[in-house]
Motif scaffolding. Structure first.
Motif, PDB file in Angstrom:
ATOM      1  N   PHE A  32       0.832  -1.198   0.000  1.00  0.00           N
ATOM      2  CA  PHE A  32       0.000   0.000   0.000  1.00  0.00           C
ATOM      3  C   PHE A  32       0.871   1.255   0.000  1.00  0.00           C
ATOM      4  O   PHE A  32       0.663   2.188  -0.786  1.00  0.00           O
ATOM      5  CB  PHE A  32      -0.920  -0.008   1.226  1.00  0.00           C
ATOM      6  N   GLY A  33       1.871   1.291   0.893  1.00  0.00           N
ATOM      7  CA  GLY A  33       2.754   2.441   0.947  1.00  0.00           C
ATOM      8  C   GLY A  33       3.657   2.537  -0.270  1.00  0.00           C
ATOM      9  O   GLY A  33       3.921   3.631  -0.784  1.00  0.00           O
ATOM     10  N   ALA A  68       1.723   3.690  -3.403  1.00  0.00           N
ATOM     11  CA  ALA A  68       1.393   5.111  -3.284  1.00  0.00           C
ATOM     12  C   ALA A  68       2.593   5.969  -3.653  1.00  0.00           C
ATOM     13  O   ALA A  68       2.457   7.007  -4.327  1.00  0.00           O
ATOM     14  CB  ALA A  68       0.934   5.419  -1.861  1.00  0.00           C
ATOM     15  N   CYS A  69       3.775   5.540  -3.230  1.00  0.00           N
ATOM     16  CA  CYS A  69       4.990   6.288  -3.563  1.00  0.00           C
ATOM     17  C   CYS A  69       5.308   6.190  -5.050  1.00  0.00           C
ATOM     18  O   CYS A  69       5.655   7.185  -5.696  1.00  0.00           O
ATOM     19  CB  CYS A  69       6.155   5.774  -2.730  1.00  0.00           C
ATOM     20  N   ARG A 100       3.190   5.717  -7.409  1.00  0.00           N
ATOM     21  CA  ARG A 100       2.178   6.493  -8.118  1.00  0.00           C
ATOM     22  C   ARG A 100       2.500   7.983  -8.091  1.00  0.00           C
ATOM     23  O   ARG A 100       2.342   8.691  -9.096  1.00  0.00           O
ATOM     24  CB  ARG A 100       0.829   6.240  -7.447  1.00  0.00           C
ATOM     25  N   LYS A 101       2.997   8.449  -6.944  1.00  0.00           N
ATOM     26  CA  LYS A 101       3.361   9.856  -6.815  1.00  0.00           C
ATOM     27  C   LYS A 101       4.496  10.223  -7.777  1.00  0.00           C
ATOM     28  O   LYS A 101       4.452  11.271  -8.456  1.00  0.00           O
ATOM     29  CB  LYS A 101       3.781  10.144  -5.368  1.00  0.00           C
ATOM     30  N   ASP A 106       3.215  10.183 -11.420  1.00  0.00           N
ATOM     31  CA  ASP A 106       2.394  11.368 -11.717  1.00  0.00           C
ATOM     32  C   ASP A 106       3.279  12.599 -11.937  1.00  0.00           C
ATOM     33  O   ASP A 106       2.964  13.465 -12.779  1.00  0.00           O
ATOM     34  CB  ASP A 106       1.418  11.630 -10.577  1.00  0.00           C
ATOM     35  N   THR A 135       3.182  -2.290 -11.750  1.00  0.00           N
ATOM     36  CA  THR A 135       3.129  -0.818 -11.794  1.00  0.00           C
ATOM     37  C   THR A 135       4.267  -0.232 -12.624  1.00  0.00           C
ATOM     38  O   THR A 135       4.084   0.755 -13.348  1.00  0.00           O
ATOM     39  CB  THR A 135       3.140  -0.240 -10.368  1.00  0.00           C
ATOM     40  N   CYS A 189      11.203   7.140  -1.332  1.00  0.00           N
ATOM     41  CA  CYS A 189      10.206   6.157  -0.880  1.00  0.00           C
ATOM     42  C   CYS A 189      10.730   5.365   0.312  1.00  0.00           C
ATOM     43  O   CYS A 189       9.967   5.030   1.217  1.00  0.00           O
ATOM     44  CB  CYS A 189       9.858   5.196  -2.010  1.00  0.00           C
TER      45      CYS A 189
END
Length: 520
Positions: free
Chosen positions: A306-307, A310-311, A313-314, A317, A395, A427
């Motif tokens: 999960f963490g 999220a990293c 994805r950041k 982006d 990912t 991260c």
């Protein structure tokens, strides 16, 4: 698997207050059992109350009775004198961060054969507690029938049938709980000190994690429903009678009965509703996970994933915004270009070298916990990394596909991936504390059947944002409340029942003057 337990803290609550309340509760239940032997007050309800006193006394003894002795043989897994801080150097900002692993170092093991005794008692406590729940519900039904069908109840509910009911409750509870004791076996090491837990039997593991929680939740829900409905009905009937009789002696007695019934129900609900939530959560959590070989590692991997995602994805982006490109998961250029697909996979394979996380744990704790437990964490970490690999590759593959689909040159893609690797170091800093936060759960979950608390801790951790220290305190409070509930029946009945107080006085006179009794 090694026999692992969560640390017995807080010490005052677990090793002092818990056993003290346990022994007081046991004495109280022995007293109520002896008092109810008085033939002058013997009835079907008092026989069930005797069975309830036995169940409550055994529940209390099994929960905390041996804890002061066990405490002499608990051994922390942390190396004495080692620091409880681990460090992570943050290259981009030239600074070092520190995280505490004290919770992990405070986990304990228990020498053989005390581990076997502990294992059996932890299951017997739940066994006798279920008996207590069933008998409490039976008392509620008896009181309800006595008021709703007084003639029928006098004919069919007799002193002879009540022991049969008690025996059935004990036998039924044992039938449900004894299989849980055989889900694993416990053996000693060659030197006779260390306890090893076998791998769980697949069929019994499914029973422990799915079927039993459902059965317990259903039984507890039925018991709560019976207690609430019978209490409401009895209070309603007694209130109606009070209006007819006024302030007569009988109405005062019925007022006491109402208070007695409501007190029992309130204490029952306060002590049992949290347990209903816990076992409902057990079933909900594991119903979809019983096919996994190591549930704890899977849960830990999900927390890290999960963490991590999220990293990722950041970062992705940020690149998409900086390059002003569109996010594309597939395109004809990639789908029809075998060379491009091969290049994407090579980039993904290269990324595996810097996208792993569990090595951060194993490197830092090697000199801080005992060797056996370091090996345990190392093995669990390898399994966790394996579980994380598929999501990491997915990912990254999607991001690299986006780059190729936007017609970027190979040189641009190369430098973007190089820059991605550099940004990814951020991260590690963000996920570094969470890695050590999940470490004690990972260790406890590696031996989930050392005691039921181990897999319950893993489950609640996965559903509630709470630290291990606070979670242990919560579980101890729930255990203490259960023991207090075991003692509450004695207190309530003695306060509200004049017959029981008189029976107690007769017993005290008999114990004080046994010779005069024999002469008579």
């Amino acid at each position: 698997m090694l026999f692992m337990l969560y640390a017995r803290v807080p010490f005052g609550l677990n090793v002092v207050a818990g056993p003290a309340i346990c022994y007081i509760s046991t004495v109280m239940n022995i007293m109520i059992f002896v008092i109810l032997l008085d033939k002058k007050i013997r009835s079907p309800s008092t026989v069930v109350m005797q069975g309830l006193a036995i169940a409550d006394g055994l529940t209390a003894l099994s929960t905390y009775g041996m804890e002061p002795i066990f405490n002499l043989f608990y051994a922390k897994i942390g190396i004495p004198g080692s620091t409880s801080l681990v460090s992570n150097y943050y290259h981009n900002h030239q600074k070092e961060t520190y995280t505490s692993i004290l919770e992990t170092q405070n986990l304990v093991d228990l020498k053989y054969p005390y581990c076997v005794v502990h294992y059996c008692l932890s299951h017997m406590a739940e066994n006798f507690h279920l008996v207590s729940i069933l008998l409490t519900a039976s008392l509620g039904i008896q009181k309800l029938l006595a008021i709703a069908l007084p003639i029928w109840s006098r004919v069919h509910i007799t002193n002879r049938k009540s022991p049969i009911l008690c025996g059935f409750c004990f036998l039924f509870s044992m039938t449900l709980n004894i299989p849980r004791m055989f889900v694993v076996s416990i053996q000693s090491s060659e030197n006779g000190d260390t306890c090893f837990v076998s791998q769980p039997q697949t069929s019994l593991e499914k029973y422990v994690l799915t079927i039993y929680p459902v059965l317990f939740s259903v039984l507890l829900t039925l018991a709560i429903s019976v207690m609430l409905s019978s209490a409401c009905y009895i209070v309603l009937i007694l209130c109606r009678r009070k209006k007819v009789r006024g302030q007569s002696t009988s109405s005062k007695y019925e007022k006491k009965s109402c208070v007695l019934i409501l007190s029992v129900v309130i204490i029952f609900l306060l002590s049992e509703l949290p347990r209903l939530f816990i076992y409902g959560t057990v079933f909900k959590t594991f119903i979809f996970d019983t096919q996994n070989e190591n549930i704890a590692s899977t849960k830990a991997a999900k927390e890290i994933e999960f963490g991590m995602l999220a990293c990722h994805r950041k970062i992705q982006d940020q690149f998409i915004s900086e390059l002003n490109i569109r996010e594309i998961s597939s395109c004809v250029r990639v789908a029809n270009g075998s060379d491009i697909q091969f290049e994407i996979e090579s980039y993904v394979d290269h990324s595996r070298e810097w996208s792993g996380y569990m090595w951060l744990i194993t490197d830092e704790i090697e000199d801080k916990i005992k060797r056996n437990y370091y090996d345990l964490v190392s093995n669990a970490g390898q399994l966790t990394n394996t579980l994380l690999e598929s999501s990491t590759r997915r990912t990254l593959r999607n991001f690299y596909t986006t780059l190729f689909c936007n017609q970027l040159s190979e040189d641009d893609i190369y430098w973007i991936i190089y820059d991605y690797e550099d940004r990814h170091t951020d991260c590690k800093v963000s996920i570094f504390p969470s890695l050590f936060h999940i470490l004690p759960f990972l260790i406890l979950g590696s031996s989930p059947y050392a005691e039921p608390m181990n897999y319950i801790l893993n489950i609640i951790w996965g559903n509630i944002a709470i630290s291990l220290d606070h979670l242990k305190l919560l579980m101890e409070v729930l255990k203490i409340s259960m023991i207090i509930g075991c003692a509450s029946n004695f207190i309530i009945y003695m306060i509200m029942s004049e017959k029981l107080r008189l029976a107690l006085l007769r017993r005290l006179r008999f114990w004080r003057h046994p010779q005069s009794r024999n002469d008579a």
